[in-house]
Design a protein around this motif. Structure first.
Motif, PDB file in Angstrom:
ATOM      1  N   SER A 105    -107.318-149.366  72.318  1.00 12.77           N
ATOM      2  CA  SER A 105    -106.435-148.293  71.848  1.00 12.77           C
ATOM      3  C   SER A 105    -105.552-148.759  70.690  1.00 12.77           C
ATOM      4  N   HIS A 106    -105.478-147.914  69.688  1.00  8.07           N
ATOM      5  CA  HIS A 106    -104.566-148.154  68.562  1.00  8.07           C
ATOM      6  C   HIS A 106    -104.206-146.797  67.965  1.00  8.07           C
ATOM      7  N   ARG A 107    -103.279-146.835  67.001  1.00  4.25           N
ATOM      8  CA  ARG A 107    -102.982-145.608  66.281  1.00  4.25           C
ATOM      9  C   ARG A 107    -102.684-145.956  64.823  1.00  4.25           C
ATOM     10  N   HIS A 108    -102.914-144.990  63.958  1.00  4.94           N
ATOM     11  CA  HIS A 108    -102.686-145.200  62.521  1.00  4.94           C
ATOM     12  C   HIS A 108    -102.381-143.855  61.884  1.00  4.94           C
ATOM     13  N   THR A 109    -101.835-143.934  60.682  1.00  8.74           N
ATOM     14  CA  THR A 109    -101.466-142.678  60.016  1.00  8.74           C
ATOM     15  C   THR A 109    -102.691-141.951  59.475  1.00  8.74           C
ATOM     16  N   GLN A 110    -103.818-142.679  59.357  1.00 13.47           N
ATOM     17  CA  GLN A 110    -105.054-142.014  58.931  1.00 13.47           C
ATOM     18  C   GLN A 110    -105.537-141.053  60.031  1.00 13.47           C
ATOM     19  N   THR A 111    -105.966-139.897  59.648  1.00 12.35           N
ATOM     20  CA  THR A 111    -106.559-138.911  60.554  1.00 12.35           C
ATOM     21  C   THR A 111    -108.056-139.176  60.644  1.00 12.35           C
ATOM     22  N   PHE A 138    -117.567-131.979  68.134  1.00 15.91           N
ATOM     23  CA  PHE A 138    -116.624-132.330  67.064  1.00 15.91           C
ATOM     24  C   PHE A 138    -115.305-132.703  67.739  1.00 15.91           C
ATOM     25  N   ILE A 139    -114.859-133.934  67.497  1.00 11.31           N
ATOM     26  CA  ILE A 139    -113.653-134.455  68.149  1.00 11.31           C
ATOM     27  C   ILE A 139    -112.710-134.952  67.074  1.00 11.31           C
ATOM     28  N   LEU A 140    -111.423-134.712  67.238  1.00 11.58           N
ATOM     29  CA  LEU A 140    -110.523-135.214  66.209  1.00 11.58           C
ATOM     30  C   LEU A 140    -109.406-136.079  66.784  1.00 11.58           C
ATOM     31  N   THR A 141    -108.905-136.936  65.926  1.00 12.34           N
ATOM     32  CA  THR A 141    -107.806-137.848  66.245  1.00 12.34           C
ATOM     33  C   THR A 141    -106.717-137.627  65.206  1.00 12.34           C
ATOM     34  N   PRO A 142    -105.646-136.876  65.569  1.00  8.87           N
ATOM     35  CA  PRO A 142    -104.583-136.609  64.594  1.00  8.87           C
ATOM     36  C   PRO A 142    -103.873-137.893  64.172  1.00  8.87           C
ATOM     37  N   SER A 143    -103.252-137.837  63.032  1.00  8.69           N
ATOM     38  CA  SER A 143    -102.466-138.949  62.503  1.00  8.69           C
ATOM     39  C   SER A 143    -101.475-139.454  63.555  1.00  8.69           C
ATOM     40  N   TRP A 144    -101.429-140.789  63.709  1.00  9.85           N
ATOM     41  CA  TRP A 144    -100.433-141.459  64.550  1.00  9.85           C
ATOM     42  C   TRP A 144    -100.561-141.148  66.031  1.00  9.85           C
ATOM     43  N   PHE A 171    -101.863-142.670  48.500  1.00 14.04           N
ATOM     44  CA  PHE A 171    -100.422-142.448  48.619  1.00 14.04           C
ATOM     45  C   PHE A 171     -99.673-143.687  49.122  1.00 14.04           C
ATOM     46  N   ASP A 172    -100.427-144.768  49.420  1.00 14.75           N
ATOM     47  CA  ASP A 172     -99.813-145.993  49.967  1.00 14.75           C
ATOM     48  C   ASP A 172     -98.878-145.686  51.125  1.00 14.75           C
ATOM     49  N   CYS A 173     -99.413-144.930  52.097  1.00 11.31           N
ATOM     50  CA  CYS A 173     -98.576-144.562  53.249  1.00 11.31           C
ATOM     51  C   CYS A 173     -99.280-144.886  54.560  1.00 11.31           C
ATOM     52  N   GLY A 174    -100.065-145.976  54.564  1.00  7.04           N
ATOM     53  CA  GLY A 174    -100.794-146.360  55.769  1.00  7.04           C
ATOM     54  C   GLY A 174     -99.967-147.248  56.692  1.00  7.04           C
ATOM     55  N   PHE A 175     -99.902-146.872  57.968  1.00  2.00           N
ATOM     56  CA  PHE A 175     -99.296-147.698  59.011  1.00  2.00           C
ATOM     57  C   PHE A 175    -100.275-147.734  60.174  1.00  2.00           C
ATOM     58  N   ALA A 176    -100.252-148.828  60.949  1.00  8.08           N
ATOM     59  CA  ALA A 176    -101.134-148.941  62.111  1.00  8.08           C
ATOM     60  C   ALA A 176    -100.491-149.854  63.136  1.00  8.08           C
ATOM     61  N   GLU A 177    -100.809-149.622  64.420  1.00  7.62           N
ATOM     62  CA  GLU A 177    -100.394-150.570  65.464  1.00  7.62           C
ATOM     63  C   GLU A 177    -101.335-150.486  66.652  1.00  7.62           C
ATOM     64  N   ASN A 178    -101.373-151.610  67.394  1.00  9.34           N
ATOM     65  CA  ASN A 178    -102.207-151.682  68.585  1.00  9.34           C
ATOM     66  C   ASN A 178    -101.365-151.368  69.813  1.00  9.34           C
ATOM     67  N   LEU A 179    -102.009-150.738  70.804  1.00 12.58           N
ATOM     68  CA  LEU A 179    -101.335-150.511  72.085  1.00 12.58           C
ATOM     69  C   LEU A 179    -101.382-151.833  72.869  1.00 12.58           C
ATOM     70  N   ALA A 180    -100.374-152.081  73.689  1.00  9.46           N
ATOM     71  CA  ALA A 180    -100.320-153.336  74.455  1.00  9.46           C
ATOM     72  C   ALA A 180    -101.466-153.421  75.462  1.00  9.46           C
ATOM     73  N   THR A 181    -101.900-152.262  75.948  1.00 14.71           N
ATOM     74  CA  THR A 181    -103.011-152.255  76.899  1.00 14.71           C
ATOM     75  C   THR A 181    -104.271-151.770  76.192  1.00 14.71           C
ATOM     76  N   GLU A 182    -105.426-152.175  76.727  1.00 13.67           N
ATOM     77  CA  GLU A 182    -106.684-151.862  76.040  1.00 13.67           C
ATOM     78  C   GLU A 182    -106.976-150.353  76.019  1.00 13.67           C
TER      79      GLU A 182
END
Ligand code: 1HN
Length: 347
Positions: A105-111, A138-144, A171-182
């Protein structure tokens, strides 16, 4: 001007000198900077699934989903080498998850969007809800939003990923992080979002938590059924056949703010009119066969093939004895929000 000096040489010397001040002359670049019409470096291309599938499956023996984080072969446009981009604004790839695997699991500003290509029974989890994948879904993952994938089933599962990576990079607006659990905790039963938001009903106190559709998964059997009914109703569009947009039911607008997603039914015997638009578009054949002419190139497509039509290149579809269903995505919502989008039909 000094008559004894060659103007070409004088200018070259001048450009060298102003270059030391980090200055360049607009008059040398103007026509490229402001073209009369789009001249994209992106080129038409078709990825034939049967040709690339062996290499994709081989990746399953070389690296685990856990180590890769996402085991994906990028569909890189031949006109954009080194960019990891399929069009100037969008990224596409084919992702493989083998039985028993987890993509952490992770999240990022990219959709992101997924169109399931092959296999059944893997899931993607978004906002605490898992959606089981079937071909054509069709499945989507919203930003963040946190997202992880898993495959508790017995066969490999492959999907087409589409992300707005080059747009976010622009736009140089990319952020990302990993969740502590898988994997993220499951807090909602499967089908919850579809029941809540996907039945022409909305919770009375609905407040959006992100810019994308609260429906995460659009099952193919529903979309196909709608298209099939439309195809019976007649009135086919001369360019698109029967083409529908995946919407955010809480706004009526596009399912994601940065990526438009579409699905169309081309009836058998369709001899389409030429069309072009400024949104370079990625198409994926879910079912059926046909021909797409893009500019002066001709590509035959069949089930699971993916192809790209660059901005402003005229294209048209021809089908033979098969109906065809095409999924597609582009940056059209961004261009429309900025009042830049244009289209034209052959007259
Ligand atoms: C990503 O998070 C996924 O979640 C797929 O499946 C492709 C490409 C670049 C960066 C993140 C996924 C990706 C990605």
């Amino acid at each position: 001007m000094n008559q004894s000096v060659d103007p070409g040489a004088a200018r070259a010397d001048y450009y060298r000198r102003i270059g030391e001040h980090r200055l360049t002359p607009l008059w040398e670049a103007m026509s490229a900077l402001v073209p009369e019409e789009p001249r994209s470096p992106c080129v038409p291309h078709l990825w034939r699934y049967d040709d690339l599938r062996p290499a994709l499956m081989e990746s399953g023996t070389l690296i685990t989903a856990r180590e890769a984080v996402r085991r994906v072969l990028i569909l890189e446009n031949p006109g954009l080498p080194g960019s990891s981009a399929i069009t100037q604004s969008l990224y596409a790839g084919l992702q493989l998850i083998m039985p028993g695997e987890v993509a952490p699991s992770h999240r990022h500003t990219q959709t992101a969007l997924r169109l399931i290509v092959e296999g059944t029974g893997a899931y993607t989890a978004v906002e605490g809800e898992r959606s089981t994948m079937h071909p054509g879904d069709f499945i989507l993952t919203p930003s963040w939003t946190w997202h992880d994938h898993g495959n508790p089933a017995t066969e490999p599962v492959v999907w087409l990923d589409g992300l707005d990576i080059p747009t976010v990079r622009f736009f140089d607006c990319g952020f990302a992080e990993n969740l502590a659990t898988e994997t993220q905790p499951v807090v909602r039963p499967e089908g919850d979002a579809l029941a809540r938001y996907g039945a022409n009903l909305l919770p009375v106190d609905f407040r959006p938590t992100h810019g994308a559709s609260p429906v995460f998964a659009y099952p193919y059997d529903r979309s196909r059924e709608a298209l099939h009914r439309l195809s019976r109703a007649g009135e086919v569009d001369a360019c698109h056949g029967h083409r529908m947009q995946f919407i955010n039911p809480s706004t009526g607008g596009p399912a994601m703010p940065t990526i438009g997603a579409y699905i169309q039914w081309l009836p058998r015997g369709f001899d389409g009119a030429r069309y072009r638009s400024t949104d370079g578009t990625i198409f994926h054949a879910i079912e059926g066969r046909g021909v797409v002419e893009i500019g002066d190139q001709r590509f035959e497509f069949g089930p699971r093939d993916t192809f790209v039509v660059p901005s402003w290149q005229p294209y048209r579809f021809v089908t033979g004895g098969d109906d065809a269903v095409l999924f597609s995505f582009s940056d059209r919502p961004v261009q429309q929000a900025l009042h830049l989008w244009r289209e034209a039909r052959a007259s």
